[in-house]
Structure formats: structure tokens, C-alpha cells
Design a protein around this motif. Structure first.
Motif, PDB file in Angstrom:
ATOM      1  N   LEU A 115      39.391  26.131  39.422  1.00 64.65           N
ATOM      2  CA  LEU A 115      39.316  27.570  39.278  1.00 64.65           C
ATOM      3  C   LEU A 115      40.440  27.872  38.447  1.00 64.65           C
ATOM      4  O   LEU A 115      41.468  28.601  39.156  1.00 64.65           O
ATOM      5  CB  LEU A 115      39.289  27.824  40.837  1.00 64.65           C
ATOM      6  CG  LEU A 115      39.044  29.386  40.963  1.00 64.65           C
ATOM      7  CD1 LEU A 115      37.751  29.605  40.638  1.00 64.65           C
ATOM      8  CD2 LEU A 115      39.173  29.543  42.787  1.00 64.65           C
TER       9      LEU A 115
ATOM     10  N   THR B  42      37.698  32.414  37.472  1.00 67.12           N
ATOM     11  CA  THR B  42      37.799  33.174  38.535  1.00 67.12           C
ATOM     12  C   THR B  42      37.200  34.643  37.859  1.00 67.12           C
ATOM     13  O   THR B  42      36.556  35.338  38.624  1.00 67.12           O
ATOM     14  CB  THR B  42      39.194  33.524  38.561  1.00 67.12           C
ATOM     15  OG1 THR B  42      39.739  32.259  39.148  1.00 67.12           O
ATOM     16  CG2 THR B  42      39.592  34.628  39.727  1.00 67.12           C
TER      17      THR B  42
ATOM     18  N   LEU C  85      33.420  34.538  37.953  1.00 69.14           N
ATOM     19  CA  LEU C  85      32.895  34.577  39.228  1.00 69.14           C
ATOM     20  C   LEU C  85      32.879  36.244  39.769  1.00 69.14           C
ATOM     21  O   LEU C  85      32.205  36.621  40.486  1.00 69.14           O
ATOM     22  CB  LEU C  85      33.675  33.671  40.648  1.00 69.14           C
ATOM     23  CG  LEU C  85      33.332  32.248  40.010  1.00 69.14           C
ATOM     24  CD1 LEU C  85      34.298  31.566  40.965  1.00 69.14           C
ATOM     25  CD2 LEU C  85      31.953  31.884  40.408  1.00 69.14           C
TER      26      LEU C  85
ATOM     27  N   ALA D 138      34.088  30.399  45.380  1.00 67.51           N
ATOM     28  CA  ALA D 138      35.509  30.503  44.692  1.00 67.51           C
ATOM     29  C   ALA D 138      36.591  29.917  45.960  1.00 67.51           C
ATOM     30  O   ALA D 138      37.665  29.368  45.704  1.00 67.51           O
ATOM     31  CB  ALA D 138      35.956  32.308  44.808  1.00 67.51           C
TER      32      ALA D 138
ATOM     33  N   ALA E 293      39.243  26.853  44.999  1.00 68.34           N
ATOM     34  CA  ALA E 293      40.563  27.176  45.086  1.00 68.34           C
ATOM     35  C   ALA E 293      41.318  26.385  45.875  1.00 68.34           C
ATOM     36  O   ALA E 293      40.881  25.853  46.811  1.00 68.34           O
ATOM     37  CB  ALA E 293      40.602  28.519  45.490  1.00 68.34           C
TER      38      ALA E 293
ATOM     39  N   ARG F 263      43.116  33.919  45.157  1.00 67.84           N
ATOM     40  CA  ARG F 263      41.944  33.670  44.281  1.00 67.84           C
ATOM     41  C   ARG F 263      40.541  34.361  45.028  1.00 67.84           C
ATOM     42  O   ARG F 263      39.801  34.945  44.057  1.00 67.84           O
ATOM     43  CB  ARG F 263      41.633  32.087  44.341  1.00 67.84           C
ATOM     44  CG  ARG F 263      42.681  31.239  43.401  1.00 67.84           C
ATOM     45  CD  ARG F 263      42.590  31.832  41.738  1.00 67.84           C
ATOM     46  NE  ARG F 263      43.389  31.058  40.832  1.00 67.84           N
ATOM     47  CZ  ARG F 263      43.724  31.157  39.860  1.00 67.84           C
ATOM     48  NH1 ARG F 263      43.271  32.308  39.254  1.00 67.84           N
ATOM     49  NH2 ARG F 263      44.385  30.197  38.997  1.00 67.84           N
TER      50      ARG F 263
ATOM     51  N   VAL G  72      38.326  37.546  43.126  1.00 72.12           N
ATOM     52  CA  VAL G  72      36.744  37.465  43.038  1.00 72.12           C
ATOM     53  C   VAL G  72      36.425  38.728  44.013  1.00 72.12           C
ATOM     54  O   VAL G  72      35.337  39.371  43.668  1.00 72.12           O
ATOM     55  CB  VAL G  72      36.024  36.258  43.823  1.00 72.12           C
ATOM     56  CG1 VAL G  72      34.549  36.496  43.836  1.00 72.12           C
ATOM     57  CG2 VAL G  72      36.522  34.967  42.705  1.00 72.12           C
TER      58      VAL G  72
END
Length: 399
Positions: A20, A25, A28, A135, A139, A147, A151
Motif C-alpha cells: 500500500l 492509496t 483506492l 486498504a 496497510a 492510510r 482512502v
């Protein structure tokens, strides 16, 4: 579709920091925003659609209602599948069907066909609720809040800016261009998601019925999930009461503003949404409970001040920025809490949390409209302050 070397396998409950990076990121976040925006495009188009299809305001209101009902049903019935099947495959299939649903809306020959397309859009726009748990899984634990917050910024901007984008594009090229452009945008990110995401090994082999039933077990097993769902649901009451009545208030005698100003308020809300990654980072460093309590207090202060302050357009702008910041900070922190409870059940945990938000938003819209009609605008922020106070009380029980 066959997997490629660019898409390694990842255990559903595992955390893989290298998977990620910033590029994934961003992808997403973009895909999440485009997906959730799909259910809001219709709202500023209702006047054009009513004139085009020759139906009244009560009938045209079926379109956003059917879209929201499809979204709510899919959260409960489809989102849990992310724990049972390869989440990457689910994401790509939903993206493909969302493209088809949006394209169907763009070429709908009549009102009935557009109603069917609206249901399909709601069902498949829950793609957003598959991307956020993805995500969280990808992460590393130390960065999960930040993170997920990044998103979530995409999701929140999709909600807040979709109305502005749809209204502007429809004014230039008509309502069909809105759906057509949205279909093209989702189609463009779909192959990127397939190549960028790893394959997720299912976390459970339970059958579909058992998978749905297990959500009740998660609710019973985890007090933190119950607190998160209740607190975020209450904050959603405040959020929805404000946004569902704002256009009517702005058009009323106190402000005398048109729909363009109402749409521009989405930009004010977006300023608050941009704080989501910061809230996630604070949750990583100081613990999510402290952020949740501070966020609920922020929402309370914003609405309490509006309930007693003199009528002011700039005051409303300030309220929109501050309370949106609080609601989004609380949401990211609540997600940080629930995703740490049971890594193998993240899709189902997310479905429970988002379902509580859906109930809160529906309740807030109904209560806000009723209070506005009965007592005037001041009753709406009073409701928001009361709901935020309830959320703060729930959050304080979390330690």
C-alpha cells in the motif's frame, strides 16, 4: 480474468506494508470517490429529469430513494462477501457492473428504465465499501489509521463534490452526459484496480447464510463495535439533518439564496473532509478514542453555536466546515477501532458500521425535515447538537 505476477496473493487478515504505497492509496481513494459519487449524481438532476420525463416532483423523488435503498440493501447483503471471496475479484466485478448500470442510466429510454438503473447503481456503488476494508488489510498496523483516512478522503470528497460536478456538467451537456461520463471514469480505473491490487485469500469458508448471521455474532461479541456503530450513527443523524434541509433553509426568507449557493456548500464540507488523513494519523499516534471524543465535542460546539447565533451565511459555512471535520474524524477513528477487532471479519465489521450510519442518515433526514417544518431552522442545529452530545456520551464509555 487470470492473475498476473503483478498481483501477488495476500492473506485476508494480513498486513503488508509494501503493498500500500502512495500510488495504490491514491488509486483506492479515487475509485472509492467515484463509486460513492454514483449514488448522489441524481440529486441535482431531479428538475431536469422531471421535465424530460414529464413526471411530478413526488414521482421523480423515487430515483434517489431507489438508489439509496439499493445501496443500503447491498451493504448488508453484498459487502460481507469480501470476507468469503477474493476481495480483488469482487471489487473488479462490482466496478464492471457499476459501469453497466451507469451506462444504462445514460441511455434510459423512459422513467421506468431509469428507476431500474438507479437500483442497480445503488447496489453496485457499494464497491466503495469493499475498497476501504481492502486498504485496511493492506496497510501496516502502525499506519492503518492514516492510510484508511486517505482512502476515506476520496469517499468523502465523492459524496460532497458529486452534486457540484453533476449540476455543472448537466448545465453544459444535459443529464445523460453526467451518467455517461461517470461510467467512463469508473471504466478507466477498473483495469488499474485489477493490476494494482493483490489477490486476497478468503478469511472464512462459511456459507452465505452463515456469513450474514455472523454479523449478529460480531455485534454481540464486541462492545467496541456496538459503541462505534451507535456513536457514528448519532453523528450521522446530525450530518444528514443539516445537509438534507440546507437547500430549503437557504432558499427561505432568512437567506434568500438559490440552488447554486446550496451546491457550493459542498465545497465547504469538502474542506472538513480533507482532515480525514490527519485524524487517522492522530488515531495512530494518540489512540482513536481520544480523537473520537474530541470530534464529537467539535460537532456539538458547531451545532450548539448555530442554534443560538444570529442568521449568517458565513456562519453556516463555518458550521459546515467544523462539523464535517468532526464527523469525518470520528468515522476514520471508528474504522481504526473496528478493523483491529478481527482482521478476518473486516468486511462484515465495516458493513455493521456503515449500516448504522445509513440508519442514522435516514433518521436525520426525516427528523430534520419534520423539525424544520414545525419549528423552523433553529430546531435543526439543536437536533444536531443533541445527537452529538449523545455520541460524546457513548464515546466516553469507551475509555
Amino acid at each position: 480474468m487470470n492473475s498476473t505476477p503483478a498481483s501477488p496473493t495476500l492473506a485476508a487478515g494480513a498486513s503488508a506494508a509494501p503493498a500500500l504505497g502512495a500510488a495504490l492509496t491514491l488509486l483506492l481513494a479515487t475509485a472509492t470517490g467515484l463509486a460513492v459519487a454514483s449514488i448522489y449524481y441524481v440529486q441535482p438532476l431531479l428538475g431536469l429529469l422531471s421535465a424530460d420525463f414529464g413526471v411530478g416532483s413526488a414521482t421523480i423523488g423515487l430515483l434517489p430513494t431507489l438508489t439509496q435503498l439499493g445501496y443500503g440493501a447491498a451493504i448488508l447483503l453484498l459487502s460481507p462477501l469480501g470476507d468469503r471471496y477474493d476481495r480483488r475479484r469482487i471489487i473488479v466485478v462490482k466496478a464492471a457492473t457499476l459501469v453497466a448500470a451507469l451506462a444504462s442510466a445514460a441511455v434510459a429510454p423512459g422513467f421506468a428504465a431509469l428507476c431500474v438503473a438507479s437500483i442497480a447503481i445503488g447496489l453496485t456503488a457499494t464497491l466503495a465499501q469493499d475498497l476501504v476494508p481492502a486498504a485496511a488489510t493492506l496497510a501496516p498496523e502502525a499506519e492503518r489509521g492514516r492510510r484508511v483516512g486517505q482512502v476515506m478522503t476520496g469517499l468523502l470528497l465523492g459524496i460532497l463534490l458529486s452534486r457540484v460536478a453533476a449540476g455543472s456538467l448537466a448545465a453544459l451537456a444535459g443529464w445523460r452526459a453526467v451518467y455517461g461520463t461517470a461510467a467512463v471514469a469508473v471504466a478507466l480505473v477498473m483495469p488499474l484496480l485489477w493490476r494494482g491490487l493483490p489477490r486476497f485469500v478468503p478469511a472464512t469458508q462459511a456459507g452465505y447464510g452463515a456469513l450474514l448471521a455472523s454479523m449478529a455474532g460480531l455485534w454481540t461479541r464486541y462492545p467496541a463495535l456496538r459503541r462505534a456503530a451507535l456513536a457514528q450513527g448519532l453523528l450521522s443523524v446530525a450530518f444528514s439533518a443539516f445537509w438534507s434541509t440546507l437547500a430549503l433553509v437557504l432558499a427561505g426568507p432568512e437567506f434568500g439564496q438559490g440552488s447554486a449557493v446550496a451546491g457550493a456548500f459542498g465545497l465547504a464540507g469538502a474542506a472538513g473532509a480533507l482532515a480525514a488523513p490527519l485524524a487517522g494519523g492522530m488515531a495512530d499516534r494518540r489512540g482513536p478514542q481520544a480523537v473520537i471524543r474530541a470530534a464529537a465535542l467539535l460537532v456539538f460546539v458547531a451545532f450548539a453555536a448555530e442554534a443560538v447565533a444570529p442568521a449568517s451565511l458565513w456562519g453556516l459555512v463555518a458550521v459546515a466546515v467544523v462539523f464535517d471535520l468532526g464527523v469525518q474524524a470520528a468515522l476514520v477513528s471508528h474504522q481504526s477501532v473496528i478493523y483491529s477487532l478481527d482482521p478476518a471479519s473486516r468486511s462484515r465489521l465495516n458493513a455493521v458500521l456503515v449500516s448504522s450510519m445509513f440508519v442514522g442518515m435516514a433518521s436525520g433526514a426525516a427528523l430534520g425535515s419534520a423539525l424544520l417544518a414545525a419549528f423552523g431552522w433553529r430546531a435543526v442545529p439543536a437536533l444536531g447538537a443533541l445527537a452529538a452530545l449523545g455520541a460524546l456520551a457513548v464515546a466516553r464509555r469507551g475509555g
